[in-house]
Design an enzyme around this catalytic site. Structure first.
Site, PDB file in Angstrom:
ATOM      1  N   LEU A  91       0.584  -0.948   0.419  1.00  0.00           N
ATOM      2  CA  LEU A  91      -0.142  -0.230  -0.184  1.00  0.00           C
ATOM      3  C   LEU A  91       0.217   1.291  -0.003  1.00  0.00           C
ATOM      4  O   LEU A  91       0.421   2.090   0.991  1.00  0.00           O
ATOM      5  CB  LEU A  91      -0.948   0.053   1.160  1.00  0.00           C
ATOM      6  CG  LEU A  91      -1.894  -0.828   1.189  1.00  0.00           C
ATOM      7  CD1 LEU A  91      -2.849  -0.937   2.218  1.00  0.00           C
ATOM      8  CD2 LEU A  91      -3.177  -0.715  -0.152  1.00  0.00           C
ATOM      9  N   CYS A  92       2.189   0.851  -0.954  1.00  0.00           N
ATOM     10  CA  CYS A  92       2.670   2.479  -1.011  1.00  0.00           C
ATOM     11  C   CYS A  92       2.470   2.762  -1.865  1.00  0.00           C
ATOM     12  O   CYS A  92       3.910   3.407  -2.767  1.00  0.00           O
ATOM     13  CB  CYS A  92       3.912   2.380   0.009  1.00  0.00           C
ATOM     14  SG  CYS A  92       4.656   0.651   0.172  1.00  0.00           S
ATOM     15  N   GLY A  93       2.122   2.115  -3.330  1.00  0.00           N
ATOM     16  CA  GLY A  93       2.679   3.538  -4.557  1.00  0.00           C
ATOM     17  C   GLY A  93       2.650   2.162  -5.183  1.00  0.00           C
ATOM     18  O   GLY A  93       3.036   1.014  -4.814  1.00  0.00           O
TER      19      GLY A  93
END
Lengths: 294, 138
Positions: A91-93
């Site tokens: 969940l960090c691009g």
């Protein structure tokens, strides 16, 4: 066409998601500040270290034959170790995948050139990406999941492992992959060769000073101490840069997600209202038609 | 008035001290040395011990350092310590932690049968034990 109840349920669920992404963004922002301070605090040390390295390398001169292998290399470049540092969480691009991609391209290139490649993953997410292709050449993963704030001792554990492998002649060249933190919106995946180290260019001024240095004990002994700690420092720096980059990437990814959720809510609300109106209109028509029929 | 020079004490985690110093004592591997301005350029590795600093304004402070180097030039002194703590912040727990790390290192080399490293770890452990009364006030 979804019913009114379905639409209402969807709006509620998107709103809940938006709250979560919003919270994650704020958490990432707070963590980013801390990670950034840590990365900045570590910068003086690695800068001084570079200067000292340059000095000593200058003093030893071009006579590579007497220099330790950690400085001059083993003289071959057959076996490469790729140390790929990524995050433990998603969940960090594109943060994890861009580092992994850089590492993968590098590994493919080396393999195509007939070199032997070994991969050491630090952080679970990068390992997940690379496992499908390189499972047979991957070393056991270094797990930092339990570590909240990366400390020097984490870096030194990894460095110990790498150095032990080097002295057992398990590889010739080590390259470190991490993401350099530039700003919240820009993190640059970077490859850096750490064994043998790429010595920064000695500046003119520093060079003239270095010729008068006295060494206690002698150059070689200092070098024997300095080189392993240089590896540790480079790894430490990479871990800190990574930590800051990860939070930065997560922050902008979550910001995007929050905005997208907002747009989605707007669209769903519009659909909801339109349908409600249509329903009212239908009801009215029915009433009027019924009255006229009488 | 004695001359001052730039002094910096850095550990990987932070820049602990930076400023104009009058005198610094450094625990080099070949003995402690006191450094004043215009000292000849020396590069020395450190043994565990206390770095004492007298700043330009006369204030004094001491730091426990472990591992690393000191880079001395006529105009500046930079101490690159792998681990550094202000002496007054040194607690029993931190100290025990240091000893534990040293002991583990020793056990590791002992088990591996690496004689040279074992001896180095041994002498390091001894140095720590010697330092204990100095660093930890009773």
């Amino acid at each position: 066409m979804a019913s009114l109840k379905d639409l209402r349920n969807r709006i509620v669920s998107v709103k809940a998601t938006q709250k979560i992404t919003k919270a994650m963004q704020m958490v990432a922002a707070a963590k980013l500040r801390r990670a950034q301070t840590a990365a900045e605090a570590a910068r003086p040390y690695s800068q001084r270290m570079d200067a000292v390295m340059a000095n000593i390398a200058g003093a030893i001169g071009d006579d590579k034959s007497s220099a330790p292998k950690l400085l001059a290399g083993t003289g071959s470049d057959q076996t490469h170790l790729l140390i790929i540092a990524t995050a433990e969480r998603g969940l960090c691009g594109g943060f994890n995948s861009s580092i992994a991609r850089l590492g993968r391209d590098h590994a493919r290139e080396l393999m195509a050139a007939g070199k032997t490649v070994k991969i050491l993953c630090v952080g679970k997410k990068g390992a997940d990406v690379l496992r499908s292709e390189f499972d047979d050449i991957m070393l056991p993963l270094v797990d930092l999941r339990e570590v909240k704030n990366v400390g020097y001792n984490n870096a030194s554990d990894i460095a110990h492992q790498v150095l032990a492998m080097f002295s057992a002649e398990e590889f010739d060249v080590a390259t470190l992959f991490y993401s350099e933190f530039q700003s919240v919106i820009s993190q640059v995946p970077t490859a850096q060769q750490i064994i043998p180290p790429s010595i920064p260019e000695v500046e003119e001024e520093a060079d003239s000073a270095s010729t008068f240095y006295d060494y206690e004990p002698d150059e070689n002994e200092i070098l024997a101490d300095l080189l392993p700690s240089n590896v540790t420092v480079q790894i430490f720096r990479a871990l800190l840069e990574n930590a800051a980059s990860e939070q930065g990437a997560r922050m902008s990814a979550m910001d995007n997600a929050t905005r997208n959720a907002g747009e989605m809510i707007d669209k769903l609300t519009r659909d909801f209202n339109r349908q409600r109106q249509a329903q009212i209109t239908t009801e009215l028509i029915e009433i009027i038609a019924g009255a006229e029929a009488l | 008035m004695a001359e001052n020079f730039t002094f910096e004490l850095v550990s990987p985690e932070s820049l602990l001290l930076s400023g104009e110093a009058e005198m610094v004592t450094i625990p080099g591997v070949e003995g402690d040395m006191g450094v004043l301005a215009k000292h000849a350029a020396v590069m020395t590795s450190l043994r565990p011990g206390l770095v004492g600093v007298t700043m330009g304004d006369g204030s004094q402070s001491a730091y426990f350092v472990r591992g690393g180097f000191a880079d001395i030039t006529p105009t500046s002194v930079t101490v690159l310590a792998e681990y550094a703590v202000p002496k007054e912040d040194m607690t029993k727990e931190l100290w025990e932690e240091q000893k534990r790390i040293a002991q583990e290192e020793y056990d590791l080399h002992h088990a591996a049968g690496d004689e040279e490293k074992r001896l180095a770890a041994r002498s390091y452990l001894d140095q720590l034990n010697h330092l204990e009364p100095v660093v930890l006030p009773a």
